[in-house]
Design an enzyme around this catalytic site. Sequence first.
Site, short mmCIF file in Angstrom:
data_model
loop_
_atom_site.label_atom_id
_atom_site.label_comp_id
_atom_site.label_asym_id
_atom_site.label_seq_id
_atom_site.Cartn_x
_atom_site.Cartn_y
_atom_site.Cartn_z
N ASP A 77 9.18 2.64 1.60
CA ASP A 77 7.99 3.35 2.06
C ASP A 77 7.87 3.11 3.56
OD1 ASP A 77 5.49 4.17 2.86
OD2 ASP A 77 4.45 3.42 1.08
N PHE B 145 0.86 -1.19 0.00
CA PHE B 145 0.00 0.00 0.00
C PHE B 145 0.89 1.23 0.00
CE2 PHE B 145 -2.47 3.43 1.87
CZ PHE B 145 -3.62 3.37 1.09
N LYS C 229 2.46 9.88 8.26
CA LYS C 229 1.75 9.38 9.46
C LYS C 229 2.31 9.94 10.79
CE LYS C 229 -1.04 5.65 7.74
NZ LYS C 229 -0.67 4.94 6.51
C1 LIG Z 1 -0.95 5.23 5.06
C2 LIG Z 1 0.09 4.83 4.10
C3 LIG Z 1 0.31 5.55 2.91
C4 LIG Z 1 -0.57 6.69 2.46
O1 LIG Z 1 -0.51 7.78 3.33
P1 LIG Z 1 -1.60 8.95 3.19
O2 LIG Z 1 -1.13 9.97 4.20
O3 LIG Z 1 -2.92 8.35 3.51
O4 LIG Z 1 -1.54 9.45 1.81
C5 LIG Z 1 1.36 5.16 2.09
N1 LIG Z 1 2.15 4.13 2.40
C6 LIG Z 1 1.97 3.41 3.54
C7 LIG Z 1 2.90 2.27 3.85
C8 LIG Z 1 0.93 3.72 4.42
O5 LIG Z 1 0.73 2.99 5.51
#
Ligand SMILES: *Cc1c(COP(=O)(O)O)cnc(C)c1O
Length: 401
Positions: free
Chosen positions: A221, A136, A250
């Site tokens: 990421d 994700f 986050k």
């Molecule tokens: C939550 C998340 C995202 C997206 O972040 P947003 O602030 O919602 O755009 C991207 N990568 C990972 C691994 C995430 O957990």
Amino acid sequence: MQVTRKTFDEVMVPNYAPSDIIPVRGQGSRLWDQQGKEYLDLACGIAVTGLGHCHPKLVAALTEQANQLWHLSNVMTNEPALKLASTLVDKTFADRVFFCNSGAEANEAAFKLARKHASAKYGPHKHQIIAFYNAFHGRTLFTVSVGGQAKYTQGFEPLPGGITHLPYNDVEALRAAVGEQTCAVVLEPMQGEGGLTPATPEFIKTARELCDQHNALLIFDEVQTGNGRTGTLFAYEQFGVTPDVLSTAKGLGGGFPLGAMLATKEAAASLAFGTHGSTYGGNPLACAVGHASLEELSSAALLANVRARSEQLREGLLGIGQRTGLLTGVRGMGLLIGAPVAEAWKGKAKELVNAGLRHGVWTLVAGPDVLRVAPPLNISEADLAEGLRRLEAGCSELVAA
Ligand SMILES: *Cc1c(COP(=O)(O)O)cnc(C)c1O
């Protein structure tokens, strides 16, 4: 104005289905809803509020900056952004920082950087991004396309091309796929939304070797795993492998929208003047909060608490699993822990979350089959124990029903 959960259905786009509960106040590890009911927060707004709600140092940083200066744009730089970037450079592998407002934007910047880097240095044929199933990376069109979950791209075609998906942790598949056409390999050191699956050390090391061999960038990421969540400031530290580019968001702003892309000097050079931008990225309010937040999140005492509470949480969830038969084990890192539900409850992890809420504790799911627990990183032993008691009360009720 009186607003209730019903108002949501009347005025909001229906892309979410929020709980009936509307919290109105938070303090530390606790939330209170419109009716005054208290909840232990073991969710942190999806692994965001790592220092709990209304942490005094974050409130002080935000209010001080609010009385000083809110916004300038990237036409002028500002002190909070420069301080936060300097601190990130001090505490990580990175030499350069780009600020934005979310995880998706941090990844968008990383993927664009990878394309630009390869096309400028080696030519436009080198544009393949290698990513993984169940990954994700956010909800913009580029980031859902790189993410490995078809349900998030269906109906949004045509999608950006040049993206290859492989099974996560499959070293052989990775060896077979990376080549001269590859501009980047992008992976989460632990898949978050995909079900709390950590990378194997061999997988991460192989990704690094292959990227070096084929002049591709390794992008981590760490939107969810970063900022102390796994017990080190960033999860990559535990694998002994350094990326070229890292995205985070986050927990960085502790609840204030803030994202960052970190990069080596060499990789960063490809995003030359005029190639990318954001109106709000590096906003003084966000960066002032981020700076205060990062100071706390990188303290040895806080990271030690993450590791101690992680043990407590793992044992607690295993105990609940044994006594209720609802959970089959635990996996994850630090205070980002997943507990797969038992066979009979497959597809129904959300019912466990709802049962917990009835008993005053907020947890999450990671996919339909995994209960996800992500408490504040500074949670006390007593508060975590109370949260686990409430979760068990909810689980016992489900089993009895
Ligand atoms: C939550 C998340 C995202 C997206 O972040 P947003 O602030 O919602 O755009 C991207 N990568 C990972 C691994 C995430 O957990």
